[in-house]
Scaffold this active site. Structure first.
Site, PDB file in Angstrom:
ATOM      1  N   SER A  66       0.799  -1.238   0.000  1.00 48.67           N
ATOM      2  CA  SER A  66       0.000   0.000   0.000  1.00 48.67           C
ATOM      3  C   SER A  66       0.822   1.274   0.000  1.00 48.67           C
ATOM      4  O   SER A  66       0.260   2.355  -0.188  1.00 48.67           O
ATOM      5  CB  SER A  66      -0.947   0.025   1.198  1.00 48.67           C
ATOM      6  N   LYS A  69       0.332   3.288  -2.924  1.00 47.13           N
ATOM      7  CA  LYS A  69      -0.829   4.201  -3.014  1.00 47.13           C
ATOM      8  C   LYS A  69      -0.390   5.659  -2.888  1.00 47.13           C
ATOM      9  O   LYS A  69      -1.025   6.560  -3.435  1.00 47.13           O
ATOM     10  CB  LYS A  69      -1.857   3.857  -1.936  1.00 47.13           C
ATOM     11  N   TYR A 191      -3.386  -2.556 -10.466  1.00 52.87           N
ATOM     12  CA  TYR A 191      -3.282  -2.326  -9.016  1.00 52.87           C
ATOM     13  C   TYR A 191      -2.415  -3.400  -8.345  1.00 52.87           C
ATOM     14  O   TYR A 191      -1.535  -3.084  -7.537  1.00 52.87           O
ATOM     15  CB  TYR A 191      -4.695  -2.314  -8.405  1.00 52.87           C
ATOM     16  N   TYR A 243      -4.581   3.664   7.646  1.00 43.26           N
ATOM     17  CA  TYR A 243      -5.934   3.070   7.699  1.00 43.26           C
ATOM     18  C   TYR A 243      -6.683   3.486   8.965  1.00 43.26           C
ATOM     19  O   TYR A 243      -6.600   4.646   9.368  1.00 43.26           O
ATOM     20  CB  TYR A 243      -5.880   1.531   7.581  1.00 43.26           C
ATOM     21  N   VAL A 261       1.075  -3.622   3.792  1.00 42.16           N
ATOM     22  CA  VAL A 261       1.057  -4.931   4.462  1.00 42.16           C
ATOM     23  C   VAL A 261       2.329  -5.750   4.213  1.00 42.16           C
ATOM     24  O   VAL A 261       2.478  -6.826   4.792  1.00 42.16           O
ATOM     25  CB  VAL A 261      -0.190  -5.792   4.097  1.00 42.16           C
TER      26      VAL A 261
HETATM   27  N1  GLN Z   1      -2.157  -5.284  -2.177  1.00 43.51           N
HETATM   28  C1  GLN Z   1      -2.764  -5.191  -0.894  1.00 43.51           C
HETATM   29  C2  GLN Z   1      -4.262  -5.333  -0.985  1.00 43.51           C
HETATM   30  O1  GLN Z   1      -4.857  -4.831  -1.867  1.00 43.51           O
HETATM   31  C3  GLN Z   1      -2.372  -3.880  -0.248  1.00 43.51           C
HETATM   32  C4  GLN Z   1      -2.975  -3.698   1.103  1.00 43.51           C
HETATM   33  C5  GLN Z   1      -2.111  -2.964   2.062  1.00 43.51           C
HETATM   34  O2  GLN Z   1      -0.889  -2.880   1.933  1.00 43.51           O
HETATM   35  N2  GLN Z   1      -2.740  -2.484   3.099  1.00 43.51           N
HETATM   36  O3  GLN Z   1      -4.881  -5.945  -0.168  1.00 43.51           O
END
Ligand code: GLN
Length: 307
Positions: A66, A69, A191, A243, A261
């Protein structure tokens, strides 16, 4: 704070973090991420004047997940400016990063660009603009970090693609509200590839350094965002970057940050430095357990945060 001190502080954090390194759980809903050892620990600080401090596994590449992002949102914000916020909100979600619940009540408009739903809309913007969104993003982080061989890990991407039911549901659901312009499956494909980019702590800290430097990348002098947009993106990191743990994270650490994650967290102190920590064991909210602890120690020892 002299350079000497940052190095000593990183080494002290590295020593003191030992009990936390095995306390978290490695993400296993993407099978390929579960193959990573939980007890890795790396941390790097890169200052706006070019000093680099590192400890532990700071040069080992890991799955940025993430954290991608942040870079994807930067690119989309460059392209659309404030028009981006017609399709994605700017409020903390208070729900898990992969939650679907708000989407129905809020007519397919995700709360923010740093949860999965919001990131899928951002990736849709990039898919519309670029032939291969993930390639555009890879090139962007290569430029920002000054490291030409950064790439995404195909095995991690394929592993996620094979277990992406939840994200697929989200994308199709948003498409039903008219909030995706490209085919949902193409957006999911891009993605998953962007989440699978591998970078080290040093590379990530370098790539995020423009946020600490008024929007200009010290690596190549490129103006990434104007000063006002840089402030706004950093504000979003502060309120939404970790988050539904963003409130607790800001209370403990006091820096704008983005986590993933894969166990990485990148944070910035405007005017001073970007820092990246990596430890794959996660807490219940999907943030690196030892990583948060390490950043809390950093801002406590140095008495430096945005507050
Ligand atoms: N690729 C992961 C997902 O879409 C990314 C989630 C994350 O890092 N929080 O679930």
């Amino acid at each position: 704070m002299t350079g000497q001190n940052y190095q000593a502080i990183l080494e002290r954090i590295h020593r003191d973090i030992t009990p936390w390194r095995t306390a978290g759980r490695v993400a296993d809903y993407i099978p390929e991420l579960a193959t990573v050892r939980a007890d890795h620990f790396g941390m790097a600080i890169v200052t706006v004047d070019g000093q680099v401090y590192r400890t532990g596994d700071a040069d080992v590449r890991f799955s940025i997940q993430s954290i991608s992002k942040l870079f994807a949102c930067t690119l989309a914000f460059q392209l659309l400016g404030d028009a981006l916020w017609k399709r994605v909100g700017r409020e903390p979600s208070g729900t898990a990063f992969n939650s679907l619940v708000q989407l129905e009540f809020e007519a397919g408009k995700p709360r923010n660009p740093f949860i999965n739903a919001g990131a899928l809309v951002v990736t849709d913007v990039l898919c519309r603009r670029f032939v291969q969104a993930e390639t555009a993003l890879v090139n962007f982080v290569r430029r920002l970090s000054g490291v030409p061989d950064i790439d995404y890990d195909l095995r991690v991407a394929q592993s996620e693609l094979a277990h992406a039911e939840r994200n697929r549901a989200m994308a199709h659901f948003m498409a039903s509200f008219g909030n995706l312009e490209m085919p949902a499956d193409a957006v999911i494909d891009a993605y998953c590839r962007q989440c699978a980019i591998s970078m080290s702590c040093v590379e990530l800290a370098r790539a995020a350094l423009f946020l600490a430097n008024g929007g200009v990348s010290p690596a190549n002098g490129e103006r990434v965002l104007d000063a006002s947009s840089t402030k706004r993106l950093s504000a979003l990191m502060l309120t939404c970057g970790t988050y539904d743990a963003a409130g607790d994270f800001v209370y403990r650490v006091g820096l704008p940050a983005k986590s993933g994650v894969g166990g990485g967290i990148v944070a910035v102190l405007p005017g001073e430095f970007a820092v990246c920590v990596w430890s794959p064991g996660l807490d219940a909210t999907g943030n690196s357990l030892a990583g948060i602890q390490a950043l809390e120690t950093l801002t406590s020892i140095t008495e430096r945060s945005i507050f």
